[in-house]
Design an enzyme around this catalytic site. Structure first.
Site, mmCIF file in Angstrom:
data_model
loop_
_atom_site.group_PDB
_atom_site.id
_atom_site.type_symbol
_atom_site.label_atom_id
_atom_site.label_comp_id
_atom_site.label_asym_id
_atom_site.label_seq_id
_atom_site.Cartn_x
_atom_site.Cartn_y
_atom_site.Cartn_z
ATOM 1 N N ARG A 94 0.905 -1.169 0.000
ATOM 2 C CA ARG A 94 0.000 0.000 0.000
ATOM 3 C C ARG A 94 0.923 1.192 0.000
ATOM 4 O O ARG A 94 1.719 1.372 0.909
ATOM 5 C CB ARG A 94 -0.893 -0.050 1.249
ATOM 6 C CG ARG A 94 -1.763 1.178 1.477
ATOM 7 C CD ARG A 94 -2.923 1.258 0.503
ATOM 8 N NE ARG A 94 -3.718 2.473 0.767
ATOM 9 C CZ ARG A 94 -3.501 3.640 0.158
ATOM 10 N NH1 ARG A 94 -2.548 3.757 -0.762
ATOM 11 N NH2 ARG A 94 -4.245 4.683 0.463
ATOM 12 N N HIS A 97 1.676 7.283 1.721
ATOM 13 C CA HIS A 97 0.544 8.215 1.748
ATOM 14 C C HIS A 97 0.352 8.767 3.149
ATOM 15 O O HIS A 97 0.997 8.305 4.102
ATOM 16 C CB HIS A 97 -0.747 7.517 1.275
ATOM 17 C CG HIS A 97 -1.211 6.436 2.217
ATOM 18 N ND1 HIS A 97 -0.699 5.151 2.192
ATOM 19 C CD2 HIS A 97 -2.131 6.442 3.226
ATOM 20 C CE1 HIS A 97 -1.294 4.428 3.129
ATOM 21 N NE2 HIS A 97 -2.162 5.179 3.779
ATOM 22 N N HIS A 99 -2.943 10.821 5.770
ATOM 23 C CA HIS A 99 -4.354 11.216 5.874
ATOM 24 C C HIS A 99 -4.430 12.562 6.568
ATOM 25 O O HIS A 99 -3.903 12.727 7.670
ATOM 26 C CB HIS A 99 -5.140 10.168 6.665
ATOM 27 C CG HIS A 99 -4.939 8.772 6.162
ATOM 28 N ND1 HIS A 99 -5.414 8.353 4.941
ATOM 29 C CD2 HIS A 99 -4.263 7.715 6.689
ATOM 30 C CE1 HIS A 99 -5.056 7.091 4.745
ATOM 31 N NE2 HIS A 99 -4.356 6.681 5.789
ATOM 32 N N GLU A 104 -4.772 6.812 11.948
ATOM 33 C CA GLU A 104 -5.079 5.458 11.466
ATOM 34 C C GLU A 104 -4.658 4.426 12.502
ATOM 35 O O GLU A 104 -3.493 4.309 12.830
ATOM 36 C CB GLU A 104 -4.350 5.205 10.136
ATOM 37 C CG GLU A 104 -4.464 3.773 9.636
ATOM 38 C CD GLU A 104 -3.730 3.560 8.314
ATOM 39 O OE1 GLU A 104 -3.814 4.434 7.428
ATOM 40 O OE2 GLU A 104 -3.058 2.525 8.171
ATOM 41 N N HIS A 143 3.069 7.191 5.699
ATOM 42 C CA HIS A 143 3.233 5.769 6.011
ATOM 43 C C HIS A 143 3.015 4.871 4.806
ATOM 44 O O HIS A 143 2.518 5.319 3.760
ATOM 45 C CB HIS A 143 2.305 5.364 7.163
ATOM 46 C CG HIS A 143 0.850 5.670 6.926
ATOM 47 N ND1 HIS A 143 0.280 6.876 7.262
ATOM 48 C CD2 HIS A 143 -0.152 4.922 6.393
ATOM 49 C CE1 HIS A 143 -1.013 6.849 6.957
ATOM 50 N NE2 HIS A 143 -1.291 5.683 6.423
ATOM 51 N N GLU A 166 -11.015 6.264 1.557
ATOM 52 C CA GLU A 166 -9.711 6.016 0.930
ATOM 53 C C GLU A 166 -9.456 7.011 -0.198
ATOM 54 O O GLU A 166 -8.320 7.308 -0.536
ATOM 55 C CB GLU A 166 -9.652 4.584 0.388
ATOM 56 C CG GLU A 166 -9.405 3.535 1.454
ATOM 57 C CD GLU A 166 -7.939 3.461 1.899
ATOM 58 O OE1 GLU A 166 -7.220 4.471 1.811
ATOM 59 O OE2 GLU A 166 -7.526 2.390 2.343
HETATM 60 MN MN MN Z 1 -3.202 4.902 5.651
#
Ligand code: MN
Ligand code: MN
Length: 387
Positions: A94, A97, A99, A104, A143, A166
């Site tokens: 993943r 990125h 937020h 999270e 992260h 997302e």
């Molecule tokens: Mn995340």
């Protein structure tokens, strides 16, 4: 004449007003009203749903994995927490990125993950989180997550903002593919041909090697990044345990990085209950990891609901709402993941309230007498029903 008429009018108004008032406030009639409304269809009327059939909604496929999400947009009661269930194939990543509007928290349901987390001090923590482990990424910190195992990994993210999706994630590839070339070549001190290799759109997930990403520069000079952001929830000793159930709990006291989220793993034995209680300081989000249960919520104003949750379904109880959980199976335990949007875990159990309050007061409230309530447990049983 007019005066007398006014006086008459006033007395008539007063007569109706006091009568109306007595209907509003007399305890007998209030009780009658409540009994009447509950004798109709008392459950789930005038209330939002407190559970979401999350197990039934489809995954969205990505390059190297899949994900699905729930939040206030499809589960209206979950105003302060949203969740994402994600799977990564072996080696898949993943992407990097952050937020903007949510921290999270995550629990690894199966498999082995390796996370990277970059702090505002410019330090990066690299850590492995395996089945039963959790992580906490502060709001806005960069992260990534990789599956470093040979089997698919599945983990559930809980974001402390009900509006989270997302799609509102800030991704590195999204950013660089929407940045003037000159800013990239000057800022990163790279050639134009290198910059031209960069992705032209948001990547979201990538395939990678199962050997995992190594070689991050570990640096622990500042307090902020010295704190570990991963924790083994599964290995906690039980916070509560009886023959009817148990809960492992992690609060900010044990896991200081997770200062505004606490979490737990709960087990309710066959036929047993997590008794009537409420949380004065936090909303509760939960997901059924195994088994099937009933969620009973009391929402005040004569309103209450009963809903059934299966494996993979999600429940949400707003702060202060009374609730209980019932395992209706005679043979299968319920396993539950529980998250609270406060670093401090607080709950008040009805049985504890009643057994610590002077008996005379309780008897007047509940219209009992003598030894009616003599069998109230003097301890504080969180789980009951299995003998
Ligand atoms: Mn995340
Ligand atoms: Mn609860």
């Amino acid at each position: 004449m007019k005066f007398i008429f006014n006086l008459l009018f006033l007395s008539i108004s007063f007569f109706f007003a006091t009568n109306a008032l007595s209907v509003e406030t007399s305890p007998e009639s209030r009780n009658t009203q409540k009994v009447q409304s509950l004798s109709g269809d008392p459950w789930n009327v005038g209330l939002p749903r407190f559970s979401f059939p999350f197990s039934g909604i489809p995954y969205e496929e990505h390059h190297g994995g899949r994900s699905k999400q729930a939040g206030s947009y499809n589960f209206s009661v979950s105003t302060n927490m949203a969740n994402v269930l994600m799977e990564l194939d072996p080696g898949a990543i993943r992407e990097l990125h952050w937020h903007a509007e949510a921290a999270e928290w995550a629990y690894v349901i199966s498999g082995q993950t390796r996370i990277t987390l970059t702090s505002p001090d410019g330090k990066t923590e690299v850590a492995d989180v395996n089945e039963g482990g959790i992580w906490y990424f502060p709001k806005g910190w960069g992260h990534s997550i990789q599956n470093v195992g040979t089997k698919p990994t599945q983990f559930v993210l809980v974001l402390n903002n009900g509006n989270f999706t997302e799609q509102s994630t800030f991704s590195v590839t999204d950013w660089i593919s929407h940045t003037p070339l000159e800013l990239l070549t000057k800022g990163l001190q790279i050639s134009e041909s290198t910059a031209n290799k960069f992705p032209k759109s948001d990547g979201f997930m990538f395939t990678g090697s199962v050997n995992g990403i190594n070689g991050a520069k570990q640096n622990t000079k500042s307090d902020r990044s010295k704190r570990s952001h991963v924790f083994e929830l599964y290995n906690r000793k039980d916070f509560e345990k009886s023959s009817s159930g148990s809960i492992k709990l992690v609060t900010a006291k044990d896991f200081p990085a997770s200062f505004n989220i606490s979490s737990g793993l709960m087990r309710i034995e066959p036929n047993a209950i997590r008794g009537l209680h409420w949380h004065p300081n936090a909303d509760e989000w939960h997901m059924v990891l195994d088994g099937e249960m009933e969620l009973v919520v009391f929402a005040s104003g004569g309103k209450a609901s009963i809903e059934r949750l299966s494996k993979g379904d999600v429940g949400y109880i707003p702060k202060g709402y009374g609730h209980a959980l019932r395992n209706l199976s005679p043979s299968k335990p319920v396993e539950l993941l529980v998250v609270f949007n406060s670093g401090d875990y607080q709950s008040i159990n009805l049985v504890e309230w009643l057994s610590t309050t002077p008996a005379e007061l309780v008897n007047i409230n509940l219209q009992t007498s003598g030894s009616d309530l003599g069998s109230l447990p003097q301890t504080n049983p969180v789980f009951e029903g299995r003998r």
